[in-house]
Design a protein around this motif. Sequence first.
Motif, PDB file in Angstrom:
ATOM      1  N   ILE A  89       0.883  -1.163   0.000  1.00 43.11           N
ATOM      2  CA  ILE A  89       0.000   0.000   0.000  1.00 43.11           C
ATOM      3  C   ILE A  89       0.920   1.212   0.000  1.00 43.11           C
ATOM      4  O   ILE A  89       1.902   1.256   0.753  1.00 43.11           O
ATOM      5  CB  ILE A  89      -0.896   0.047   1.245  1.00 43.11           C
ATOM      6  CG1 ILE A  89      -1.803  -1.179   1.306  1.00 43.11           C
ATOM      7  CG2 ILE A  89      -1.727   1.334   1.254  1.00 43.11           C
ATOM      8  CD1 ILE A  89      -2.603  -1.265   2.598  1.00 43.11           C
ATOM      9  N   ALA A  90       0.602   2.184  -0.837  1.00 44.51           N
ATOM     10  CA  ALA A  90       1.373   3.428  -0.873  1.00 44.51           C
ATOM     11  C   ALA A  90       0.415   4.612  -0.844  1.00 44.51           C
ATOM     12  O   ALA A  90      -0.740   4.515  -1.261  1.00 44.51           O
ATOM     13  CB  ALA A  90       2.244   3.488  -2.129  1.00 44.51           C
ATOM     14  N   ILE A  91       0.914   5.728  -0.343  1.00 49.19           N
ATOM     15  CA  ILE A  91       0.206   7.001  -0.359  1.00 49.19           C
ATOM     16  C   ILE A  91       1.153   7.999  -1.007  1.00 49.19           C
ATOM     17  O   ILE A  91       2.330   8.086  -0.631  1.00 49.19           O
ATOM     18  CB  ILE A  91      -0.164   7.452   1.065  1.00 49.19           C
ATOM     19  CG1 ILE A  91      -1.140   6.446   1.684  1.00 49.19           C
ATOM     20  CG2 ILE A  91      -0.744   8.864   1.047  1.00 49.19           C
ATOM     21  CD1 ILE A  91      -1.373   6.654   3.164  1.00 49.19           C
ATOM     22  N   ARG A  92       0.635   8.718  -2.015  1.00 47.71           N
ATOM     23  CA  ARG A  92       1.468   9.724  -2.687  1.00 47.71           C
ATOM     24  C   ARG A  92       0.778  11.081  -2.608  1.00 47.71           C
ATOM     25  O   ARG A  92      -0.369  11.228  -2.995  1.00 47.71           O
ATOM     26  CB  ARG A  92       1.701   9.342  -4.143  1.00 47.71           C
ATOM     27  CG  ARG A  92       2.675  10.292  -4.845  1.00 47.71           C
ATOM     28  CD  ARG A  92       3.048   9.816  -6.230  1.00 47.71           C
ATOM     29  NE  ARG A  92       1.901   9.859  -7.113  1.00 47.71           N
ATOM     30  CZ  ARG A  92       1.720   9.023  -8.140  1.00 47.71           C
ATOM     31  NH1 ARG A  92       2.598   8.073  -8.400  1.00 47.71           N
ATOM     32  NH2 ARG A  92       0.656   9.124  -8.899  1.00 47.71           N
ATOM     33  N   ILE A  93       1.514  12.062  -2.103  1.00 44.26           N
ATOM     34  CA  ILE A  93       1.082  13.452  -2.097  1.00 44.26           C
ATOM     35  C   ILE A  93       1.708  14.082  -3.328  1.00 44.26           C
ATOM     36  O   ILE A  93       2.912  13.903  -3.572  1.00 44.26           O
ATOM     37  CB  ILE A  93       1.543  14.188  -0.815  1.00 44.26           C
ATOM     38  CG1 ILE A  93       1.224  13.366   0.442  1.00 44.26           C
ATOM     39  CG2 ILE A  93       0.956  15.588  -0.761  1.00 44.26           C
ATOM     40  CD1 ILE A  93      -0.210  12.974   0.630  1.00 44.26           C
ATOM     41  N   GLU A  94       0.913  14.828  -4.108  1.00 44.53           N
ATOM     42  CA  GLU A  94       1.388  15.373  -5.382  1.00 44.53           C
ATOM     43  C   GLU A  94       1.229  16.889  -5.442  1.00 44.53           C
ATOM     44  O   GLU A  94       0.289  17.438  -4.873  1.00 44.53           O
ATOM     45  CB  GLU A  94       0.588  14.776  -6.539  1.00 44.53           C
ATOM     46  CG  GLU A  94       0.647  13.284  -6.633  1.00 44.53           C
ATOM     47  CD  GLU A  94      -0.253  12.724  -7.731  1.00 44.53           C
ATOM     48  OE1 GLU A  94      -1.087  13.478  -8.288  1.00 44.53           O
ATOM     49  OE2 GLU A  94      -0.119  11.530  -8.033  1.00 44.53           O
ATOM     50  N   SER A  95       2.137  17.501  -6.178  1.00 43.85           N
ATOM     51  CA  SER A  95       2.042  18.928  -6.485  1.00 43.85           C
ATOM     52  C   SER A  95       2.386  19.127  -7.955  1.00 43.85           C
ATOM     53  O   SER A  95       3.390  18.597  -8.431  1.00 43.85           O
ATOM     54  CB  SER A  95       3.020  19.725  -5.618  1.00 43.85           C
ATOM     55  OG  SER A  95       3.060  21.062  -6.064  1.00 43.85           O
ATOM     56  N   ASN A  96       1.563  19.888  -8.649  1.00 47.98           N
ATOM     57  CA  ASN A  96       1.902  20.289 -10.017  1.00 47.98           C
ATOM     58  C   ASN A  96       2.451  21.706 -10.052  1.00 47.98           C
ATOM     59  O   ASN A  96       3.291  22.023 -10.859  1.00 47.98           O
ATOM     60  CB  ASN A  96       0.679  20.211 -10.938  1.00 47.98           C
ATOM     61  CG  ASN A  96       0.441  18.808 -11.434  1.00 47.98           C
ATOM     62  OD1 ASN A  96       1.382  18.054 -11.642  1.00 47.98           O
ATOM     63  ND2 ASN A  96      -0.814  18.458 -11.600  1.00 47.98           N
ATOM     64  N   LYS A  97       1.940  22.559  -9.185  1.00 48.18           N
ATOM     65  CA  LYS A  97       2.367  23.956  -9.173  1.00 48.18           C
ATOM     66  C   LYS A  97       2.863  24.439  -7.807  1.00 48.18           C
ATOM     67  O   LYS A  97       3.897  25.068  -7.730  1.00 48.18           O
ATOM     68  CB  LYS A  97       1.217  24.846  -9.642  1.00 48.18           C
ATOM     69  CG  LYS A  97       0.835  24.613 -11.075  1.00 48.18           C
ATOM     70  CD  LYS A  97       0.245  25.862 -11.663  1.00 48.18           C
ATOM     71  CE  LYS A  97      -0.306  25.707 -13.000  1.00 48.18           C
ATOM     72  NZ  LYS A  97       0.210  25.266 -14.096  1.00 48.18           N
ATOM     73  N   PRO A  98       2.114  24.169  -6.714  1.00 44.33           N
ATOM     74  CA  PRO A  98       2.495  24.780  -5.444  1.00 44.33           C
ATOM     75  C   PRO A  98       3.852  24.312  -4.917  1.00 44.33           C
ATOM     76  O   PRO A  98       4.182  23.134  -4.993  1.00 44.33           O
ATOM     77  CB  PRO A  98       1.396  24.354  -4.471  1.00 44.33           C
ATOM     78  CG  PRO A  98       0.300  23.795  -5.279  1.00 44.33           C
ATOM     79  CD  PRO A  98       0.888  23.371  -6.585  1.00 44.33           C
ATOM     80  N   ALA A  99       4.591  25.268  -4.381  1.00 52.31           N
ATOM     81  CA  ALA A  99       5.814  24.946  -3.639  1.00 52.31           C
ATOM     82  C   ALA A  99       5.420  24.808  -2.172  1.00 52.31           C
ATOM     83  O   ALA A  99       4.575  25.555  -1.674  1.00 52.31           O
ATOM     84  CB  ALA A  99       6.839  26.054  -3.809  1.00 52.31           C
ATOM     85  N   TYR A 100       6.006  23.830  -1.487  1.00 51.94           N
ATOM     86  CA  TYR A 100       5.705  23.635  -0.073  1.00 51.94           C
ATOM     87  C   TYR A 100       6.818  22.820   0.551  1.00 51.94           C
ATOM     88  O   TYR A 100       7.256  21.812  -0.003  1.00 51.94           O
ATOM     89  CB  TYR A 100       4.376  22.903   0.111  1.00 51.94           C
ATOM     90  CG  TYR A 100       4.079  22.505   1.541  1.00 51.94           C
ATOM     91  CD1 TYR A 100       3.950  23.465   2.542  1.00 51.94           C
ATOM     92  CD2 TYR A 100       3.935  21.163   1.899  1.00 51.94           C
ATOM     93  CE1 TYR A 100       3.680  23.101   3.854  1.00 51.94           C
ATOM     94  CE2 TYR A 100       3.665  20.791   3.207  1.00 51.94           C
ATOM     95  CZ  TYR A 100       3.543  21.767   4.182  1.00 51.94           C
ATOM     96  OH  TYR A 100       3.290  21.412   5.480  1.00 51.94           O
TER      97      TYR A 100
END
Length: 189
Positions: free
Chosen positions: A163-174
């Motif tokens: 099982i995996a969880i992926r947090i994604e960003s296309n534009k925001p920097a954080y």
Amino acid sequence: KQKISRPIPTSNDLKKETTLYDFENGDEGWGVPAWAVDKPDHVAEYIEKIDGISTKGTGSLGIYAEFPGNTWSGALIEIPQFLDLKDYDVISADIYLPPEAPRGLRAKLILTVGEAWKFTEMSRAIRLTPGKWTSVTAALTDDSADWKRTKVTEAFRRDVRKIAIRIESNKPAYSGPVIVDNVRVGAYK
């Protein structure tokens, strides 16, 4: 023909719910996979048990990441564990984005299934809201459209290997934590 749509079930409709990981006693085997460490678009730096922020109990898991912004990047954590989920209809995880985080981060569940170790991700990412918990849920039923290019079958449900969880960003920097808690499965019957 008139298409009949059935209502989307909610967690209140579940007859049975089983918590797989609640992070009360540490990371419970989850981690940033070795294959992601050297990839420039995978930005999870480390994980850490968090106390005092949770949806169940008092513990949770923080994913610390450095999203550069203006390009796709993901922070992925996973647990390698063989699971037979044939008796369940949904899989869910609660994800918290701190209030200071920008809007625009999203999350997906990913299952690795079968002898071929097929990496199967959700067909859409769920928007996270700063300062709030979001339940990310995907159906495990035969009619599920929640998995990209995948027909869910009993064989799929019986042979989950990660099982995996992926947090994604296309534009925001954080730069900072994203918090995960209460990874669970549920059944409507």
